[in-house]
Design an enzyme around this catalytic site. Structure first.
Site, PDB file in Angstrom:
ATOM      1  N   LYS A  54       0.817  -1.007   0.016  1.00 14.79           N
ATOM      2  CA  LYS A  54       0.011  -0.255   0.049  1.00 14.79           C
ATOM      3  C   LYS A  54       0.905   1.318   0.165  1.00 14.79           C
ATOM      4  O   LYS A  54       0.597   2.337  -0.612  1.00 14.79           O
ATOM      5  CB  LYS A  54      -0.905   0.018   0.990  1.00 14.79           C
ATOM      6  CG  LYS A  54      -2.072  -1.071   1.058  1.00 14.79           C
ATOM      7  CD  LYS A  54      -2.784  -1.349   2.370  1.00 14.79           C
ATOM      8  CE  LYS A  54      -3.787  -2.337   2.156  1.00 14.79           C
ATOM      9  NZ  LYS A  54      -4.518  -2.881   3.566  1.00 14.79           N
ATOM     10  N   GLN A  98      -4.703  -1.098   9.709  1.00 14.85           N
ATOM     11  CA  GLN A  98      -4.233  -2.698   9.027  1.00 14.85           C
ATOM     12  C   GLN A  98      -5.063  -3.240  10.063  1.00 14.85           C
ATOM     13  O   GLN A  98      -4.642  -3.439  11.236  1.00 14.85           O
ATOM     14  CB  GLN A  98      -2.920  -2.832   8.828  1.00 14.85           C
ATOM     15  CG  GLN A  98      -2.758  -4.318   8.190  1.00 14.85           C
ATOM     16  CD  GLN A  98      -3.261  -4.096   6.724  1.00 14.85           C
ATOM     17  OE1 GLN A  98      -3.044  -3.283   6.111  1.00 14.85           O
ATOM     18  NE2 GLN A  98      -3.697  -5.470   6.260  1.00 14.85           N
ATOM     19  N   ASP A 121     -10.732   3.208   4.202  1.00 17.61           N
ATOM     20  CA  ASP A 121     -11.151   1.737   4.037  1.00 17.61           C
ATOM     21  C   ASP A 121     -12.709   1.858   4.240  1.00 17.61           C
ATOM     22  O   ASP A 121     -13.135   0.630   4.112  1.00 17.61           O
ATOM     23  CB  ASP A 121     -10.556   1.037   5.351  1.00 17.61           C
ATOM     24  CG  ASP A 121      -9.736   0.095   5.097  1.00 17.61           C
ATOM     25  OD1 ASP A 121      -9.612  -0.259   3.892  1.00 17.61           O
ATOM     26  OD2 ASP A 121      -8.999  -0.639   5.880  1.00 17.61           O
TER      27      ASP A 121
END
Ligand code: NAD
Length: 286
Positions: A54, A98, A121
């Site tokens: 990422k 994460q 997200d």
């Protein structure tokens, strides 16, 4: 083999190139480069790989890497303070915690520290609610990536029978809502569904996100259907999905491989969300 293979790597490359052009346009319009703060807690090797990718791809797209790493034994208050600090930093356009975090942490509570406009997200309650109501907001990256793949291959969604296997907050639920938003007739199958194969057989578009290797075989696929395999499992011979690829390829019309299908789209859509967030924060949104 009858199925056409959906090339997720190629579509993801296109999305990343679009994002890179968008970043250039943002700078040309007097804006500042989007900053992506990935937050990794602990040293889980798989999470480390995801986060590294990422970061690398965000920098390739012209973004600023605002990565933070916390030790695996960090307490809830310290993790929360870091997220609050990032939330207040004008150089940070998007924050990605994460998941999964180490078990002693309450990850739901941590996600809620992320302001909705930086929630790249798409997992906060506000963004989930906006999606449920069909209003604009940041969408979860994996289901958004699936939608982009379906569009790239001109899959007809309005009026189509769509079946989503799985109902997680990360994939299954938002997936079903995105398909509904495009006027598909959507059914969600899950761990308590009586006959999963029978439900799947009615699908023109079948999205499988159950997290069980090889769950879906040819008996669960209508001839000519589009089959999207979200599952990822590390097997003895490399990565495999939730779909038995070889046998389903004999029945389906379109099929994603694992790897090289949905996986690359998730990061590409994260970058797209980060650009969208940066533009909105800088008053240069669409
Ligand atoms: P999860 O474990 O949170 O959810 C799994 C869902 O599948 C649950 O809702 C459950 O009801 C359903 N399920 C379980 N057993 C079932 C069965 N026998 N029949 C039907 N439904 C069943 O998992 P998740 O986070 O939604 O992820 C699903 C899969 O997708 C995993 O393999 C994960 O690694 C993968 N994943 C891939 C990406 C990507 O970028 N490609 C992103 C996220 C998740």
């Amino acid at each position: 083999m009858t199925a056409r293979v959906i090339d997720g790597k190629a579509v993801a490359r296109e999305v990343r190139a679009e994002v890179a052009r968008g970043v250039e346009q943002l700078l040309a319009a007097g804006g500042t480069a989007p900053g992506l703060a990935t937050v990794l807690v602990g040293d889980d090797p798989a999470s480390e790989v995801y986060v590294r990718n990422k970061r690398r791809l965000s920098v390739e797209a012209g973004m600023v890497d605002q990565h933070r790493h916390l030790p695996g034994d960090v307490d809830q208050a310290t993790a929360q303070d870091l997220l609050d600090e990032l939330a207040a930093d004008p150089a940070v356009s998007g924050i990605l915690l994460q998941l999964p975090t180490p078990k002693h942490l309450d990850s739901d509570a941590l996600v809620l520290r992320i302001p909705a406009e930086r929630d790249v997200d798409g997992l906060t309650t506000l963004n989930a609610g906006l999606l449920a109501q069909g209003r604009p907001g940041l969408r979860p990256c994996t289901p958004a990536g699936v939608m982009r793949l379906l569009d790239a291959y001109d899959v007809e969604l309005a009026g189509a029978e769509a079946v989503v296997v799985g109902r997680s907050a990360l994939v299954g639920k938002p997936m079903a809502q995105l398909l509904l938003g495009r006027n598909a007739t959507v059914t969600t199958a899950h761990s308590r569904t009586k006959d999963v194969a029978e439900v799947c057989r009615r699908a023109d578009v079948l999205v499988v996100a159950a997290g069980i290797p090889g769950l879906i075989g040819a008996d669960a696929v209508k001839p000519g259907a589009t089959v999207i395999d979200v599952g990822i499992h590390r097997g003895e011979d490399g990565l495999v999905g939730d779909v038995r690829y070889d046998e389903v390829a004999e029945v389906a019309g379109l099929l994603t491989p694992v790897p090289g299908g949905v996986g690359p789209m998730t990061i590409a859509m994260l970058l797209a969300n980060t650009l969208t967030a940066a533009k909105a924060q800088q008053g240069l949104g669409d």
